[in-house]
Scaffold this active site. Structure first.
Site, PDB file in Angstrom:
ATOM      1  N   THR A 148     -38.634  52.011 -31.266  1.00 25.18           N
ATOM      2  CA  THR A 148     -37.740  50.894 -30.959  1.00 25.18           C
ATOM      3  C   THR A 148     -38.317  50.006 -29.871  1.00 25.18           C
ATOM      4  O   THR A 148     -38.250  48.774 -29.947  1.00 25.18           O
ATOM      5  CB  THR A 148     -36.368  51.430 -30.506  1.00 25.18           C
ATOM      6  OG1 THR A 148     -35.868  52.329 -31.491  1.00 25.18           O
ATOM      7  CG2 THR A 148     -35.385  50.307 -30.294  1.00 25.18           C
ATOM      8  N   THR A 149     -38.903  50.612 -28.848  1.00 28.91           N
ATOM      9  CA  THR A 149     -39.487  49.867 -27.736  1.00 28.91           C
ATOM     10  C   THR A 149     -40.659  49.009 -28.186  1.00 28.91           C
ATOM     11  O   THR A 149     -40.983  48.002 -27.545  1.00 28.91           O
ATOM     12  CB  THR A 149     -39.921  50.840 -26.628  1.00 28.91           C
ATOM     13  OG1 THR A 149     -38.785  51.625 -26.249  1.00 28.91           O
ATOM     14  CG2 THR A 149     -40.456  50.129 -25.403  1.00 28.91           C
ATOM     15  N   TYR A 191     -26.795  51.623 -39.227  1.00 30.82           N
ATOM     16  CA  TYR A 191     -25.927  50.688 -39.951  1.00 30.82           C
ATOM     17  C   TYR A 191     -25.142  51.352 -41.074  1.00 30.82           C
ATOM     18  O   TYR A 191     -23.944  51.131 -41.221  1.00 30.82           O
ATOM     19  CB  TYR A 191     -26.734  49.494 -40.497  1.00 30.82           C
ATOM     20  CG  TYR A 191     -25.868  48.386 -41.059  1.00 30.82           C
ATOM     21  CD1 TYR A 191     -25.218  47.500 -40.210  1.00 30.82           C
ATOM     22  CD2 TYR A 191     -25.672  48.238 -42.429  1.00 30.82           C
ATOM     23  CE1 TYR A 191     -24.402  46.504 -40.712  1.00 30.82           C
ATOM     24  CE2 TYR A 191     -24.850  47.240 -42.943  1.00 30.82           C
ATOM     25  CZ  TYR A 191     -24.217  46.386 -42.073  1.00 30.82           C
ATOM     26  OH  TYR A 191     -23.386  45.398 -42.570  1.00 30.82           O
ATOM     27  N   TYR A 222     -35.039  61.651 -34.363  1.00 33.06           N
ATOM     28  CA  TYR A 222     -34.686  60.740 -33.281  1.00 33.06           C
ATOM     29  C   TYR A 222     -33.221  60.365 -33.418  1.00 33.06           C
ATOM     30  O   TYR A 222     -32.843  59.657 -34.349  1.00 33.06           O
ATOM     31  CB  TYR A 222     -35.593  59.499 -33.335  1.00 33.06           C
ATOM     32  CG  TYR A 222     -35.351  58.443 -32.277  1.00 33.06           C
ATOM     33  CD1 TYR A 222     -34.636  58.701 -31.114  1.00 33.06           C
ATOM     34  CD2 TYR A 222     -35.884  57.162 -32.434  1.00 33.06           C
ATOM     35  CE1 TYR A 222     -34.427  57.729 -30.157  1.00 33.06           C
ATOM     36  CE2 TYR A 222     -35.693  56.178 -31.469  1.00 33.06           C
ATOM     37  CZ  TYR A 222     -34.961  56.456 -30.345  1.00 33.06           C
ATOM     38  OH  TYR A 222     -34.753  55.493 -29.389  1.00 33.06           O
ATOM     39  N   ARG A 256     -27.703  52.909 -30.822  1.00 32.21           N
ATOM     40  CA  ARG A 256     -28.337  51.912 -31.695  1.00 32.21           C
ATOM     41  C   ARG A 256     -27.951  52.087 -33.165  1.00 32.21           C
ATOM     42  O   ARG A 256     -27.889  51.111 -33.905  1.00 32.21           O
ATOM     43  CB  ARG A 256     -29.864  51.962 -31.561  1.00 32.21           C
ATOM     44  CG  ARG A 256     -30.385  51.429 -30.232  1.00 32.21           C
ATOM     45  CD  ARG A 256     -31.903  51.401 -30.206  1.00 32.21           C
ATOM     46  NE  ARG A 256     -32.414  50.878 -28.955  1.00 32.21           N
ATOM     47  CZ  ARG A 256     -32.618  49.584 -28.698  1.00 32.21           C
ATOM     48  NH1 ARG A 256     -32.339  48.673 -29.620  1.00 32.21           N
ATOM     49  NH2 ARG A 256     -33.105  49.193 -27.533  1.00 32.21           N
ATOM     50  N   LYS A 265     -35.960  63.948 -30.520  1.00 34.09           N
ATOM     51  CA  LYS A 265     -35.829  63.025 -29.397  1.00 34.09           C
ATOM     52  C   LYS A 265     -34.351  62.677 -29.335  1.00 34.09           C
ATOM     53  O   LYS A 265     -33.834  61.936 -30.180  1.00 34.09           O
ATOM     54  CB  LYS A 265     -36.678  61.765 -29.606  1.00 34.09           C
ATOM     55  CG  LYS A 265     -36.500  60.732 -28.478  1.00 34.09           C
ATOM     56  CD  LYS A 265     -37.214  59.436 -28.772  1.00 34.09           C
ATOM     57  CE  LYS A 265     -36.941  58.413 -27.663  1.00 34.09           C
ATOM     58  NZ  LYS A 265     -37.557  57.082 -27.961  1.00 34.09           N
ATOM     59  N   ILE A 298     -39.690  61.331 -24.372  1.00 32.32           N
ATOM     60  CA  ILE A 298     -40.382  60.152 -24.897  1.00 32.32           C
ATOM     61  C   ILE A 298     -39.788  58.983 -24.143  1.00 32.32           C
ATOM     62  O   ILE A 298     -38.626  58.620 -24.343  1.00 32.32           O
ATOM     63  CB  ILE A 298     -40.228  60.012 -26.420  1.00 32.32           C
ATOM     64  CG1 ILE A 298     -40.923  61.194 -27.116  1.00 32.32           C
ATOM     65  CG2 ILE A 298     -40.819  58.685 -26.900  1.00 32.32           C
ATOM     66  CD1 ILE A 298     -40.787  61.201 -28.633  1.00 32.32           C
TER      67      ILE A 298
END
Length: 294
Positions: free
Chosen positions: A46-47, A109, A135, A140, A164, A206
């Site tokens: 994402t980052t 979503y 993850y 999000r 994660k 992470i």
């Protein structure tokens, strides 16, 4: 999977002013982390603004980082989304020869049930030639993967080696640590909670801020894993202000502002994200000055 114990960093994708990838800055960032104690590198999380990086750019990022890294650190690649079939196809068609594990985000979503989450990761595990790091980031994805689902996957598939966890929920971390299989890794995805997770028996983090302050952050996590609470919390308290600041507007605008202040890369992001405000940039520079980094 001892190579994933410690600090991994979710690399940004540096951009030039025209929003093309800044490969020179990316090389500086990779070298900076290798030289300062980071244990492994995560590509296209994402980052890394993965949702606005094209498939062609993602391929270029993998090839470039692999070349710069030259086998020095393990590489983890983000391959995830909310279309299970597309993820399976990407795994099958991506050159994974330099990659040590796949980081796969829980579907966003669509908001599947817990059984839907299980079946999604079951399908991925059955085709992946590499270990998988789950993850979970409900802030999000709008759907929390419950500890029971994570542990069910960990027990059922040998190649699902870690999670994660980024639910920012201390109880959930502790439940994962309490019920996990012996060799399954619980990795923090919350920089502010990472030390507490390490001290409680987690295997590391992470991190976002870790790529800007790899020496200090990775040492903090190593001390935490070793059970040295006093020394590790001394570092944690020093890093608290800058860690809080980078998430105050959006990620990765905050961390990009930090890296710009450190002259590693520029602060540009792609829409719909916008750059850190001038006030945040000013606050970040002040926090770095307090750390002796200006």
């Amino acid at each position: 999977m001892t190579e994933f114990i410690g600090t991994g960093v979710a690399l940004i994708t540096p951009f030039k002013s025209d929003l093309s990838i800044d490969f020179d800055a990316l090389e500086r960032l990779v070298e900076y982390n290798i030289e300062n104690g980071t244990e492994y590198l995560v590509i296209s999380g994402t980052t890394g603004e993965s949702v606005t990086v094209t498939p062609e750019e993602k391929k270029a990022l993998i090839e470039f980082i692999s070349k710069v890294n030259n086998g020095r650190l393990p590489l983890v690649l983000g391959i995830g989304g909310n279309n299970t079939a597309t993820i399976i196809e990407e795994i099958k068609t991506t050159d994974l020869s330099d990659i040590s594990a796949i980081l796969s985000v829980s579907p966003y979503y669509s908001k599947p049930t817990q059984e839907g989450l299980y079946q999604h990761f079951k399908a991925i595990a059955e085709v992946s030639p590499l270990p998988i790091i789950l993850y979970n980031v409900p802030g999000r994805t709008s759907k929390n993967m419950e500890p029971e689902t994570t542990i069910r996957l960990a027990n059922d598939f040998d190649n699902i080696i870690a999670v994660k966890e980024a639910g920012n929920n201390v109880h959930q971390y502790l439940e994962l640590l309490r019920t996990k299989p012996k060799d399954f890794l619980v990795l923090s995805g919350d920089d502010d909670l990472a030390l507490g997770v390490a001290l409680a028996g987690g295997s590391g983090v992470i991190s976002v801020i870790g790529q800007a302050l790899p020496k200090e952050f990775s040492e903090m996590i190593r001390l935490g894993i070793a059970g040295n609470a006093k020394a590790s919390y001394d570092l944690h308290f020093k890093l608290m202000p800058i860690t809080s600041l980078i998430f105050s507007e959006n990620n990765p605008a905050g961390i990009k502002a930090v890296l710009a202040a450190l002259n590693i890369s520029e602060s540009h992001v792609r829409l719909p994200l916008v750059e850190a405000t001038d006030q945040l940039k000013k606050d970040i520079k002040a926090a770095l000055s307090d750390l002796g980094k200006s």
